[in-house]
Write a protein that holds these residues in place. Structure first.
Motif, short mmCIF file in Angstrom:
data_model
loop_
_atom_site.label_atom_id
_atom_site.label_comp_id
_atom_site.label_asym_id
_atom_site.label_seq_id
_atom_site.Cartn_x
_atom_site.Cartn_y
_atom_site.Cartn_z
N ARG A 338 6.40 5.42 -4.34
CA ARG A 338 6.93 4.26 -3.68
C ARG A 338 5.89 3.19 -3.39
O ARG A 338 6.08 2.02 -3.66
CB ARG A 338 7.56 4.69 -2.37
CG ARG A 338 8.76 3.86 -2.06
CD ARG A 338 9.34 4.27 -0.75
NE ARG A 338 9.35 3.13 0.13
CZ ARG A 338 10.02 2.06 -0.09
NH1 ARG A 338 10.73 1.93 -1.18
NH2 ARG A 338 9.99 1.04 0.75
N PRO A 344 -0.51 -6.79 -3.65
CA PRO A 344 -1.54 -7.35 -2.78
C PRO A 344 -1.30 -6.93 -1.33
O PRO A 344 -0.16 -6.88 -0.88
CB PRO A 344 -1.37 -8.85 -2.96
CG PRO A 344 0.00 -9.04 -3.50
CD PRO A 344 0.36 -7.80 -4.21
N ARG A 345 -2.35 -6.55 -0.63
CA ARG A 345 -2.24 -6.15 0.77
C ARG A 345 -3.22 -6.96 1.56
O ARG A 345 -4.22 -7.42 1.03
CB ARG A 345 -2.61 -4.67 0.92
CG ARG A 345 -1.76 -3.73 0.11
CD ARG A 345 -0.55 -3.24 0.88
NE ARG A 345 0.51 -2.79 0.00
CZ ARG A 345 0.52 -1.62 -0.58
NH1 ARG A 345 -0.45 -0.77 -0.40
NH2 ARG A 345 1.51 -1.28 -1.36
N VAL A 346 -2.94 -7.05 2.84
CA VAL A 346 -3.91 -7.77 3.67
C VAL A 346 -5.00 -6.79 4.07
O VAL A 346 -4.70 -5.72 4.54
CB VAL A 346 -3.22 -8.31 4.92
CG1 VAL A 346 -4.25 -9.00 5.80
CG2 VAL A 346 -2.17 -9.32 4.50
N TYR B 93 7.71 -9.27 1.30
CA TYR B 93 7.43 -7.84 1.24
C TYR B 93 7.75 -7.14 2.54
O TYR B 93 7.75 -7.73 3.61
CB TYR B 93 5.95 -7.60 0.93
CG TYR B 93 5.61 -7.83 -0.49
CD1 TYR B 93 5.91 -6.89 -1.46
CD2 TYR B 93 4.97 -9.00 -0.87
CE1 TYR B 93 5.57 -7.10 -2.77
CE2 TYR B 93 4.63 -9.21 -2.19
CZ TYR B 93 4.92 -8.26 -3.14
OH TYR B 93 4.59 -8.47 -4.43
N GLN B 94 7.94 -5.84 2.37
CA GLN B 94 8.11 -4.97 3.52
C GLN B 94 6.79 -4.86 4.27
O GLN B 94 6.74 -4.83 5.48
CB GLN B 94 8.49 -3.61 2.97
CG GLN B 94 9.23 -2.74 3.90
CD GLN B 94 9.64 -1.48 3.16
OE1 GLN B 94 9.77 -1.46 1.95
NE2 GLN B 94 9.83 -0.43 3.90
N GLU B 95 5.70 -4.79 3.52
CA GLU B 95 4.39 -4.84 4.15
C GLU B 95 3.94 -6.29 4.14
O GLU B 95 4.23 -7.02 3.22
CB GLU B 95 3.37 -4.00 3.38
CG GLU B 95 3.55 -2.53 3.59
CD GLU B 95 4.23 -1.86 2.40
OE1 GLU B 95 4.35 -2.52 1.36
OE2 GLU B 95 4.65 -0.71 2.54
N PHE B 96 3.20 -6.63 5.16
CA PHE B 96 2.89 -8.05 5.29
C PHE B 96 1.68 -8.45 4.46
O PHE B 96 0.72 -7.73 4.34
CB PHE B 96 2.62 -8.39 6.76
CG PHE B 96 3.76 -7.99 7.63
CD1 PHE B 96 5.05 -8.38 7.31
CD2 PHE B 96 3.56 -7.20 8.74
CE1 PHE B 96 6.12 -8.01 8.10
CE2 PHE B 96 4.62 -6.81 9.52
CZ PHE B 96 5.90 -7.21 9.21
N ASN B 97 1.78 -9.64 3.91
CA ASN B 97 0.67 -10.21 3.16
C ASN B 97 0.14 -11.43 3.88
O ASN B 97 0.04 -12.51 3.31
CB ASN B 97 1.13 -10.62 1.77
CG ASN B 97 1.37 -9.41 0.90
OD1 ASN B 97 0.48 -8.59 0.73
ND2 ASN B 97 2.58 -9.28 0.41
N LEU B 98 -0.13 -11.26 5.16
CA LEU B 98 -0.58 -12.42 5.94
C LEU B 98 -2.07 -12.32 6.16
O LEU B 98 -2.65 -11.24 6.15
CB LEU B 98 0.15 -12.44 7.28
CG LEU B 98 1.66 -12.63 7.17
CD1 LEU B 98 2.32 -12.36 8.50
CD2 LEU B 98 1.99 -14.02 6.68
#
Lengths: 346, 519, 317
Positions: A338, A344-346, B93-98
């Motif tokens: 999943r 891309p991630r912060v 996104y469900q996860e943040f890209n901030l």
């Protein structure tokens, strides 16, 4: 399960080992006398100091930190050890013993400073150890009055020159340090915590631990390793000098990173570090035997460091893929992919 | 709007036999799916059904192994996220890209900051940002730094960011996971406006009720295959669940009769988290499932973190089994048998790159070590016992936690605290991001824990969930407890009115000047 | 508004520094003794350390002037020297003695000091002739040893010992350092005249460990070497250890440079054939004396050579 673990280890370590083997083959073919026993002895002697420092550095880097002070602390530790060992009021045996203890203790104390300051005031180790780099260098110059100390007991020097079947004793010391480091990382609670903190410090804290304690200990271990390296230095070169070790921190970092340890922490191994230090030693020796000039040698060494890390990156990816194939198929209703995408991630 | 006589095809996106493989897993298996221009299309399915993979193909993160994707009739295979954005496809996104250390405004317009004479035109940036924030109903300053925002605010900010470009297709991946009902309604309003502008919306959510409210057509995926596409008006929750899991769920929320509520296990008196204006008091009993309801930002997470020692507190007393304990660090709480299962499992609960056994035993390594040396076999057998007991689906205890599904990851977090023999378990959003089937298992697990005499506090924004499983619900409003309802008194209206109580006389988030009143 | 506040906050400590600096110089003016600024190279190097100590000792004995020595952090830290020069100019010292870390880089600040009316004497390493000529300072006084001559003396001694056709290594100092270049040139000159064959010439950056590694490796590819010329004694120490390890100690002749205490026992034992003494402790003192002679009106120009002496076992008996 044992077999799988060994397979895993081989895969993880083999990449960089393969690079080393290729390098050795290439130099053996191209450089005269590279493959001689005497030359192997030389290389093993030459990588010993960097290997021991790099073992200490590996602990710190696994935690996501860095220790820039190792070169200066090395100088300070040789000065402390050198002053004790040349003290005429002590019998040679006592002098050697106290000198070894003094060097190791000096390294550890510098590590205490690095670790405690980092953790007590939450300052990045880059800055704290940069400070230590200057403090230790200044202290070494101050107490030695910038003089080189020499003329150590013969027994001490003999160990530095001794070999057993062509293997230098100081390399055996370095190897023992590597194996001890590997044991600590793989088999002890402390090693487990190092990896855990390097991967996710907050999760460790919320699991009811105090990461600071482990981080301080890691810096002390690193300092202690530098103390051991200082003893090896004195055995090998019969001097203690306040100006030695300049730039050693960069060699150690290079060895650790070439060995596959991640600068952001949590991933890496001691065997990798040994291989990384070996690659640097072989490279230095081999290029010289090829007759390459100073400047070209410097450039090639720099390039190889970068290339080794790039290769390691690809190898890690390839390994990730193969590990899926090795693992038994996951249950049908739960494909486990999943969140493994390269999003891309912060 | 769309003239069918025109050259433009009616389907904006068409998947034709699209297949995507990962080593050992067939993530998408010959999926044929057409998405109409201007519709709100819902993707439903359990975790791992293939929804995310489908979306990642559209966003340029993966390339399909077989089959084609058509965008407005032309082959479409973006090689990067930038290419996808250029093609008019945008994802939240469900996860943040901030970027946490930049301002809200900079985050919204990051890709094309307004410039004047080569410099960033901050006046215009903040003005434009204000307009975007108003569109999503987010009442924060565009100058605020993102790191200071709460999770829900970040989610709305992500949406505002996506809206800032003109996209043809907007993909929302679990947009409501962290939102409260009014925020969700506002989001639906935004979606309706986008639809009116001709934007196609692809919507993914685990909250089944929402799917009917927002969607026109629903496509159900299971195990990488498309099961069916049906009109929302023809669907029902039982039918959807049946399609998703391939079988009927007995009941969504298992409530076991109130049997074993025992002695008080934890009492909190006048606990005030640092930086918060109010103190709260409550008690928890053995065998009790206690819910904490409230709007996002009502202070529940702050309270449980302060209780656990994860964050500092101003004041307050904590009693375990009747005697006062001092908790200043998580270590203290753990020592007193209290544990916190955080909302953000991946960042705070687990060490993803390490094995199941390492994750489980980290809470009490003394139990699997001797004189500082790890006892490999003890560690494995202890982990295996818990893996079996909690029915964690993993090929082995050496499997990296990163490779487990969300539901199984949550079970690993539970396992690590059971390994520590914790008595008080505090769950913050225990089912966030976990699919329907796995949720049911988590609820069963909570019940088993309660039946075993543990005290359980559950913070959740999913009201039906709390009402379905708890003995008692505390309602939080702006940092205070404004309701303490026994199961017999549960009703959506009562809980919601209590949750809004402290916000009625002012704007949300504003400090209330009312007294310290707590239930 | 915020930025302004920050700017003024940042200005405060700078103002404070200026105030302290001003106070310092006025305090010095009250003493009325002439002030001598001594710009040294790295005091971490024991050669310069002993030179600085010699200057201090001289100042204490003489008692007629105030000495302000400034060292550097490392051999290549030119910035520190330039800043020191600028500070001395601002403080209007009477005499500046400078041992430049870079023979071109320090010409501009020297010119600035002379323009400000300060007497400047160059010592230890000569400033670049071309750069000096360009700046109109062709005749700037230089007090120092001839590094090339010293290296030549050492090389010559080695050539005499080995005879024509002897095979040697040259272990260089930092590439780019002027004294390293001069010493290399001196070794090469001696090799040419003495008919020696230079097998390789490589740098070990003045460092013991690096010289040890380098020579160990070179011995592998050139086992037939007979002599090694090291550009300083720190490197010679590493060379001797490398020979010890290879069992060639005493068979391969080594010469060094600087005559540091640690090398002297090796010279006595015959492990090192010769080293060069430049009389460092006297050099800075000589420079200061020269400066005061000039201030009294004596007309001096160009290179005032200080002695270099070949040191062999017989000198240390």
């Amino acid at each position: 399960m044992r077999v799988k673990q060994i397979l895993y280890l081989l895969l993880r370590e083999a990449g960089i080992g393969l690079a080393l083997i290729l390098m050795v083959i290439a130099f053996s073919a191209a450089a005269p006398r590279f493959a001689s026993m005497a030359n192997v002895t030389n290389i093993l002697t030459q990588i010993s100091i960097n290997t021991v420092i790099s073992v200490g550095m590996t602990f710190v880097i696994l935690l996501g930190g860095i220790d820039l002070s190792v070169g200066s602390v090395l100088a300070l530790a040789t000065i402390v050890g050198g002053m004790i060992i040349t003290n005429e009021n002590l019998s040679p045996g006592t002098a050697i013993l106290l000198s070894v203890l003094g060097s190791a203790l000096t390294g550890c104390l510098c590590g205490v400073f690095n670790g405690v300051v980092c953790e007590r005031w939450k300052i990045h180790s880059f800055i704290v150890t940069l400070g230590m780099l200057n403090i230790a260098r200044g202290a070494a110059l101050q107490i030695s009055n910038s003089r080189t100390i020499s003329e150590f007991p013969d027994a001490f020097n003999d160990v530095g020159a001794a070999t057993i079947f062509g293997v230098p004793v100081i390399f055996l010391i370095a190897l023992a340090v590597v194996l001890a480091g590997r044991f600590i990382l793989a088999r002890t609670v402390f090693g487990r915590m190092i990896y855990a903190i390097g991967n996710n410090e907050e999760a460790v804290r919320l699991s009811g631990h105090d990461p600071s304690v482990y981080k301080v200990v890691a810096f002390i271990v690193c300092g202690g390793m530098v103390g051991v390296a200082a003893i090896i230095y004195m055995m090998r070169l019969n001097i203690a000098s306040p100006i030695l070790g300049v730039g050693f921190e960069l060699n150690a970092i290079a060895a650790v990173v070439i060995g596959g340890t991640s600068m952001s922490g949590g991933k890496g191994s001691m065997i990798g570090t040994l291989l990384g230090a070996s690659i640097m030693g072989v490279l230095n020796n081999g290029l010289l035997l090829l007759g390459m000039g100073d400047f070209a040698r410097q450039m090639v060494t720099g390039l190889i460091i970068v290339v080794a890390v790039i290769i390691d990156k690809y190898r890690a990816q390839a390994f990730l893929r193969s590990s899926y194939e090795l693992a038994p198929a996951p249950p049908r209703e739960e494909p486990h992919l999943r969140d493994t995408g390269p999003g891309p991630r912060v | 709007m769309v003239d069918l006589g025109n050259a433009a095809p009616p389907d904006i996106i068409e998947f034709q036999g699209t297949t995507k493989r990962f080593p050992g897993v067939l993530a998408l298996d010959r999926v044929d799916l057409a998405i109409h221009r201007g519709e709100v299309h819902v993707l439903a399915g359990q975790n791992g059904a293939g929804k995310s993979t489908l979306v990642k193909l559209l966003c340029g993160l993966y390339i399909a192994d077989e089959g084609a994707i058509l965008l407005e009739g032309k082959p479409y295979a973006p090689r990067s996220t930038v290419a996808a954005i250029r093609a008019g496809i945008r994802i939240v996104y469900q996860e943040f890209n901030l970027l946490p250390y930049l301002t809200v405004a900079e985050n919204i317009f990051f890709e094309r900051l307004p410039r004047r004479a080569g410099l960033v035109d901050f006046a215009r940036l903040f003005r434009d940002a204000e307009a975007m924030l108003a569109q999503v109903g987010l009442e924060i300053s565009p100058r605020a730094r993102v790191e200071t925002l709460g999770v829900a605010q970040m989610q709305l900010l992500e949406i505002a960011k996506a809206l800032s470009t003109q996209s043809k297709v907007l993909i929302l991946d679990e947009p409501t996971a962290t939102l409260t009902p009014p925020e969700i309604q506002r989001l639906f309003g935004i979606i309706a406006r986008l639809k009116a502008r001709g934007v196609t919306v692809l919507y993914i959510s685990h909250r089944l009720q929402e799917l009917f409210e927002v969607g026109e057509r629903i496509t159900v995926l299971r195990n990488g295959r498309k099961v069916e596409t049906l009109a929302a008006r023809d669907a029902s929750i039982p039918r959807l669940v049946r399609l998703m899991v391939g079988k009927e769920l007995g009941e969504e929320y298992p409530f076991h009769p109130e049997s074993g509520i025992g002695a008080e296990i934890l009492r909190v008196e006048e606990l005030q988290p640092r930086g918060k204006p109010h103190a709260v008091s409550f008690a928890l009993h053995r065998g009790e499932l206690l819910g904490a309801a409230g709007l996002v930002g009502s202070g529940r997470t702050e309270l449980v973190r302060a209780l656990f020692g994860a964050d500092a507190k101003e004041s307050g007393r904590i009693y375990r089994d009747g005697s006062e304990v001092s908790i200043r660090r998580p270590r203290d709480a753990v020592r007193h048998g209290i544990c916190l299962l955080t909302e953000d499992r991946k960042a705070q609960g687990l060490i993803l790159a390490m094995s199941c056994s390492a994750n489980v035993t980290i809470t009490d390594l003394r139990r699997v070590s001797h004189a500082g040396l790890l006892q490999d076999s003890a560690e494995r057998s202890a982990t295996r016992e818990l893996v079996d007991d909690l029915d964690i689906k993993t090929p082995s205890v050496d499997q990296l936690v990163a490779n487990l599904s969300g539901g199984n990851q949550q079970k690993v977090v539970v396992a690590k605290w059971l390994f520590r023999r914790s008595e008080v378990l505090i769950f913050d959003e225990p089912t966030r991001g976990i699919d329907v089937g796995a949720r049911f298992e988590i609820y069963q697990l909570l019940w088993r824990l309660a039946a075993a005499g543990k005290g359980i506090l559950i913070v959740s924004s999913d009201l039906p969930e709390l009402m379905g499983i708890c003995h008692r619900i505390l309602v939080f409003s702006n940092g205070k407890i404004t309701g303490d309802l026994p199961r017999s008194g549960f009703s959506q209206e009562r809980i919601l009115s209590a949750a809004y109580q402290e916000y009625v006389h002012g704007r949300p988030q504003a400090d209330s000047t009312a007294g310290t009143g707590h239930a | 508004m915020n930025t302004k506040c920050r700017a003024s906050c940042a200005a405060l400590p700078i103002l404070a520094l200026l105030a302290v600096g001003g106070g310092g110089s006025s305090a010095r003016a009250e003493e009325k003794k002439p002030v001598v600024g001594l710009v040294m190279k790295s005091l971490a190097n024991e050669f310069f350390k002993s030179m600085e100590e010699g200057a201090r000792k001289f100042a204490a004995e003489d008692g007629t002037f105030t000495l302000v020595p400034v060292g550097m952090n490392s051999e290549t830290d030119i910035d520190t020297q330039i800043s020191a020069m600028e500070n001395f100019i601002t403080q209007k010292v009477d005499l500046i003695c400078v041992a430049p870390a870079d023979s071109v880089g320090l010409v501009a600040p020297v010119k600035k000091a002379i323009k400000a009316g300060i007497t400047v004497v160059n010592f230890d390493v000569k400033l670049d002739d071309k750069a000096l000529a360009k700046a109109g300072l062709k005749d700037l006084v230089f007090v120092g040893p001839d590094n090339r001559e010293g290296a030549y003396l050492a090389g010559n001694e080695l050539a005499k010992k080995l005879g024509k056709g002897g095979k040697v290594f040259i272990i260089e100092g930092n590439p780019g350092a002027d004294n390293a270049k001069m010493r290399k040139a001196g070794f090469e000159k001696a090799a040419k005249e003495g008919g020696l064959k230079v097998l390789v010439s490589r740098t070990a950056h003045w460092e013991t460990e690096e010289a040890n590694t380098l020579v160990t490796n070179l011995l592998t590819s050139h086992p037939d070497v007979q002599g090694i010329m090291a550009a300083n004694d720190s490197m010679a120490l590493g060379v001797v250890k490398a020979l010890d390890a290879a069992g060639k100690s005493g068979k391969v002749q080594v010469v060094g440079f600087d005559n540091i205490p640690a090398i002297q026992k090796l010279v006595k034992d015959g492990k090192v054939l010769a080293t060069i003494d430049q009389f460092g402790p006297e050099m800075a003192a000589n420079c200061i004396k020269t400066g005061f002679r000039m201030k009294k009106g004596e007309h001096l120009k160009g290179w005032l050579k200080t002695p270099v002496k070949l040191i062999t076992a017989t000198d240390l008996m």
